[in-house]
Structure formats: structure tokens, C-alpha cells
Design a protein around this motif. Sequence first.
Motif, PDB file in Angstrom:
ATOM      1  N   PHE A 328      -1.159 -22.440  19.103  1.00 24.63           N
ATOM      2  CA  PHE A 328      -1.906 -21.413  18.383  1.00 24.63           C
ATOM      3  C   PHE A 328      -1.007 -20.796  17.316  1.00 24.63           C
ATOM      4  N   LYS A 329      -1.602 -20.478  16.179  1.00 23.01           N
ATOM      5  CA  LYS A 329      -0.859 -19.802  15.124  1.00 23.01           C
ATOM      6  C   LYS A 329      -1.782 -18.789  14.449  1.00 23.01           C
ATOM      7  N   ALA A 330      -1.204 -17.701  13.974  1.00 20.70           N
ATOM      8  CA  ALA A 330      -1.977 -16.681  13.280  1.00 20.70           C
ATOM      9  C   ALA A 330      -1.040 -15.884  12.391  1.00 20.70           C
ATOM     10  N   ALA A 331      -1.607 -15.285  11.354  1.00 16.28           N
ATOM     11  CA  ALA A 331      -0.801 -14.462  10.456  1.00 16.28           C
ATOM     12  C   ALA A 331      -1.707 -13.492   9.720  1.00 16.28           C
ATOM     13  N   THR A 332      -1.154 -12.336   9.381  1.00 16.25           N
ATOM     14  CA  THR A 332      -1.874 -11.357   8.569  1.00 16.25           C
ATOM     15  C   THR A 332      -0.911 -10.688   7.599  1.00 16.25           C
ATOM     16  N   VAL A 333      -1.428 -10.318   6.450  1.00 18.81           N
ATOM     17  CA  VAL A 333      -0.723  -9.443   5.516  1.00 18.81           C
ATOM     18  C   VAL A 333      -1.710  -8.346   5.139  1.00 18.81           C
ATOM     19  N   THR A 334      -1.300  -7.082   5.334  1.00 22.98           N
ATOM     20  CA  THR A 334      -2.140  -5.931   5.047  1.00 22.98           C
ATOM     21  C   THR A 334      -1.434  -5.072   3.998  1.00 22.98           C
ATOM     22  N   MET A 335      -2.153  -4.665   2.967  1.00 22.41           N
ATOM     23  CA  MET A 335      -1.506  -3.925   1.875  1.00 22.41           C
ATOM     24  C   MET A 335      -2.310  -2.703   1.462  1.00 22.41           C
ATOM     25  N   ALA A 336      -1.603  -1.706   0.936  1.00 23.49           N
ATOM     26  CA  ALA A 336      -2.220  -0.558   0.274  1.00 23.49           C
ATOM     27  C   ALA A 336      -1.544  -0.390  -1.077  1.00 23.49           C
ATOM     28  N   GLU A 337      -2.357  -0.179  -2.104  1.00 18.50           N
ATOM     29  CA  GLU A 337      -1.866  -0.066  -3.482  1.00 18.50           C
ATOM     30  C   GLU A 337      -2.167   1.343  -3.995  1.00 18.50           C
ATOM     31  N   MET A 338      -1.186   1.984  -4.581  1.00 14.36           N
ATOM     32  CA  MET A 338      -1.338   3.366  -5.011  1.00 14.36           C
ATOM     33  C   MET A 338      -1.243   3.521  -6.524  1.00 14.36           C
ATOM     34  N   PHE A 339      -2.109   4.394  -7.057  1.00 14.64           N
ATOM     35  CA  PHE A 339      -2.122   4.734  -8.472  1.00 14.64           C
ATOM     36  C   PHE A 339      -1.723   6.199  -8.639  1.00 14.64           C
ATOM     37  N   LEU A 340      -1.364   6.534  -9.868  1.00 11.30           N
ATOM     38  CA  LEU A 340      -1.089   7.915 -10.234  1.00 11.30           C
ATOM     39  C   LEU A 340      -2.391   8.700 -10.298  1.00 11.30           C
ATOM     40  N   VAL A 341      -2.401   9.883  -9.739  1.00 11.96           N
ATOM     41  CA  VAL A 341      -3.574  10.747  -9.793  1.00 11.96           C
ATOM     42  C   VAL A 341      -3.987  10.967 -11.243  1.00 11.96           C
ATOM     43  N   GLY A 342      -5.299  10.923 -11.489  1.00  8.06           N
ATOM     44  CA  GLY A 342      -5.817  11.147 -12.831  1.00  8.06           C
ATOM     45  C   GLY A 342      -6.335   9.882 -13.471  1.00  8.06           C
ATOM     46  N   LEU A 343      -5.907   8.700 -12.972  1.00  8.24           N
ATOM     47  CA  LEU A 343      -6.415   7.436 -13.499  1.00  8.24           C
ATOM     48  C   LEU A 343      -7.666   7.033 -12.734  1.00  8.24           C
ATOM     49  N   PRO A 344      -8.652   6.415 -13.366  1.00  4.46           N
ATOM     50  CA  PRO A 344      -9.866   6.009 -12.659  1.00  4.46           C
ATOM     51  C   PRO A 344      -9.554   4.900 -11.658  1.00  4.46           C
ATOM     52  N   ARG A 345     -10.150   5.007 -10.468  1.00  2.32           N
ATOM     53  CA  ARG A 345      -9.945   3.990  -9.447  1.00  2.32           C
ATOM     54  C   ARG A 345     -10.863   2.796  -9.694  1.00  2.32           C
ATOM     55  N   GLU A 346     -10.329   1.598  -9.579  1.00  2.00           N
ATOM     56  CA  GLU A 346     -11.116   0.391  -9.750  1.00  2.00           C
ATOM     57  C   GLU A 346     -11.893   0.082  -8.459  1.00  2.00           C
ATOM     58  N   THR A 347     -13.083  -0.559  -8.616  1.00  2.00           N
ATOM     59  CA  THR A 347     -13.841  -0.979  -7.456  1.00  2.00           C
ATOM     60  C   THR A 347     -13.596  -2.460  -7.133  1.00  2.00           C
ATOM     61  N   ALA A 348     -13.408  -2.716  -6.544  1.00  2.00           N
ATOM     62  CA  ALA A 348     -13.161  -4.107  -6.303  1.00  2.00           C
ATOM     63  C   ALA A 348     -13.985  -4.826  -5.049  1.00  2.00           C
TER      64      ALA A 348
END
Length: 394
Positions: A328-348
Motif C-alpha cells: 500500500f502507498k499513499a501521499a498528500t500535500v496540503t497547502m495554504a496561500e496567503m495574500f496581503l490584506v486589501g487585494l481581491p481574493r481569487e475564486t478558484a
Amino acid sequence: MSTTDTSVRAVNLLTGRWARELDADANAVISGAGAWSLLSTLLAAASGEAQAELEGATSVDQISATSSVLVLLERLDSLEGVSGAIGLWVHEDVPLDEELVAEMERITIAPLPFDLGDLDRWASDRTGGLIEEFPGEIAEQTLLVVASALALDADWVSPFEVAGGQWRGEGEELGWLRRKGRDLDAASLLRSGHLTVGRVICPTVAGFDVHLVSGAPTDAPGDVLGVAIEALSGDTEQVLGSELRLGESGGCVSVQRMNVFEPGPQLSLSLPAFQVTSTHDLLAHPGLFGLAAAMDPTKGHFPRLSSTPLYVARAMQSAMAGFSATGFKAATVTMAEMFLVGLPRETASVVVAEFDRPFGFLVVDHASGLVLVAGWVAKPEQDLVPRDDADSPW
């Protein structure tokens, strides 16, 4: 309760809540352990409403967040066949809090690369090549990225024979795995309320086991996986395979009278070889992951991380799991990306376990009960990379 026990309980609670979001008609693999380590790292730096929401999602308080993450990483490192890592990449214009950096002794901290290939290489290196691409895309306005990686790879104690079988008893034959043995208690029925879940534990030569679980055809994945997770802490009734009577059944586990070549009770296990891959947008369920407040682009939420006001613009997890004749094999990569306050957030009694219809699986540290990975197989995918051994369904 020890810090390790607290971390295990917290990870399993998040995994159980996440499992309730899974669709019975779609393949999925999730890692609450991967998401929890990321969220707890964010919690260590958060304030205000974002801190409160992350404490609720992770089931730990901010004071113990960093130590809980470090304990989890140490636990993962102690398990043969398992590895875990956390990375933080920061733009040169963003100062990091020195006190928090000192606490993050096990976390890789590096300049934010302009080339996404650097993050792809980190993901590949930390997962043994099982995940080759970093989840999501790094935007031009990205100032900070936090990510966790988890990888598991081990052979079975008892390998499977490769045969043919049919999914739901119809259609063309798939690569099928079969094994017979004498350990009836590897199989069991788990009972909680009106639910009965059949479980078979497949031990590996490393520090984790794989639990195959199934309920009635109409049971939701979250209910089936939830009962299996509850059983790890002894919160459900368990009937071992050696205690089952002829005709008893639950999920894909039953006791039948069959012709055998060798006398005596046996456990007969069969299931398709499978590989499952998933990509999850954590911000699609912000309440589940405690990120609703942290998404607010009008103010900063992580003052203990940096004096620069930051908010979470993206959070994703890529995950894979593969079950073959040899291991058996498994893997995960979990990420959080941060922007500077005041810039519009993208929807993705042959206990038969025939997993020939949708079923779930848990990857469990057998010493602590920590759920490393959980998943649901709605339909097995078998576009797998061939190995040298000709009989392998990979």
C-alpha cells in the motif's frame, strides 16, 4: 491525556467530520492528518475570530498548537514506512515573527520561489515521487505559503494473489486481489446505533495497517468511515471474526459455508486493486476547516506569524492512495496561500470479505490509533504504472 493522545484524537475528529462530506458516487482520498498539521500551524499564528475558528476545527488551543504539530511530526517519523514534513515559504518583503520561528524547529522555512517548479520538487521529494505537483497555483501577489506533506509506503505482511473479478458482479473483469488465511479476527463487525460495518484489517510490515470497511449499499461514506474511526477509540461494539456465527453479516463481511481444500475456519479476502487520486479545495468548506474568518481580505489574521497583514486566499490538498498485490502507498500535500490584506481574493466458517462494491479505507497507526489517510472507492481506477513483476496489476 498525553500530547500524543490529544493530537491523535484531534486528527481523527477532523478526519471523521471531513469524511461526512464525501460523495458515495465518487472516488476520494483525504488526509485529516495532513490538513490538521497545516491548520494547527496556522492556528499558532492566528488571532481573533480566525484563531477561534481554527481552535474549533483542530480541537486544540493556540497555546499547544505548535507543540502538538511537533509531536505529530515526531510520531510520523517514528513509524517505519511513514514520513511527514511542513514547509513555509515567505516573500522577501514579509518579516517573520522571530519567537514563532524559534518554536517551529521542525518546519522548513525558505524564501518564496518565483518558480513553481521549486515547490513541485518539494512535494515530490517529501512524498517519494507519489505527488509530483504542488497543489494549486502560486499567484503573482502571493506573499506566503504554508504546506504539509505526508507519505506512506509499505509491503503487506501477507501478499495477495492476482486474479480476476467483477465490480458489482457485472461488466468486464478487473485486476483482482485474493488472499486466504487463518486469522479470523482480522475481520470483524462494528455496530453503532442502526449501522453495522464490516471491517478487515490488512497489516503491513511497517508501522501502519490498512482497514477496509463497508456498510449497507445505502449507507453514506461518512457514516461508514465514522463508525470505523469511532471503533479505534473503543466507542463501538465489535464482534471479532472468530465470534461470528454462520449467516451473520455486515457490509461486505459475512460467514458462509464453502468448500475448502484445507479443513478448519478460514478468512477469505478479495477486492480490486485500486488507485485513487483527489484534489480538494479546503475553502469550499471553510467552516469544516476553520478558515471562514481567515478568508476575510479586509484585515490580517496572523499577527504571530508576521507584522504584515495577511489572509488565506487559497487552501488545497492533493492526495493519492494505491492498494496493490504487494503493498500500500499513499501521499498528500496540503497547502495554504496567503495574500496581503486589501487585494481581491481569487475564486478558484469461512469469513468472506468481498469488497466488490463501494467501500472505504483507513490507514491507521496500529500503536496509537492515529488515522493517517481515509478514503472511499466508488469505482476502482486501474490506470497504474506497471512494475517489473509480470503478475502485478500495477
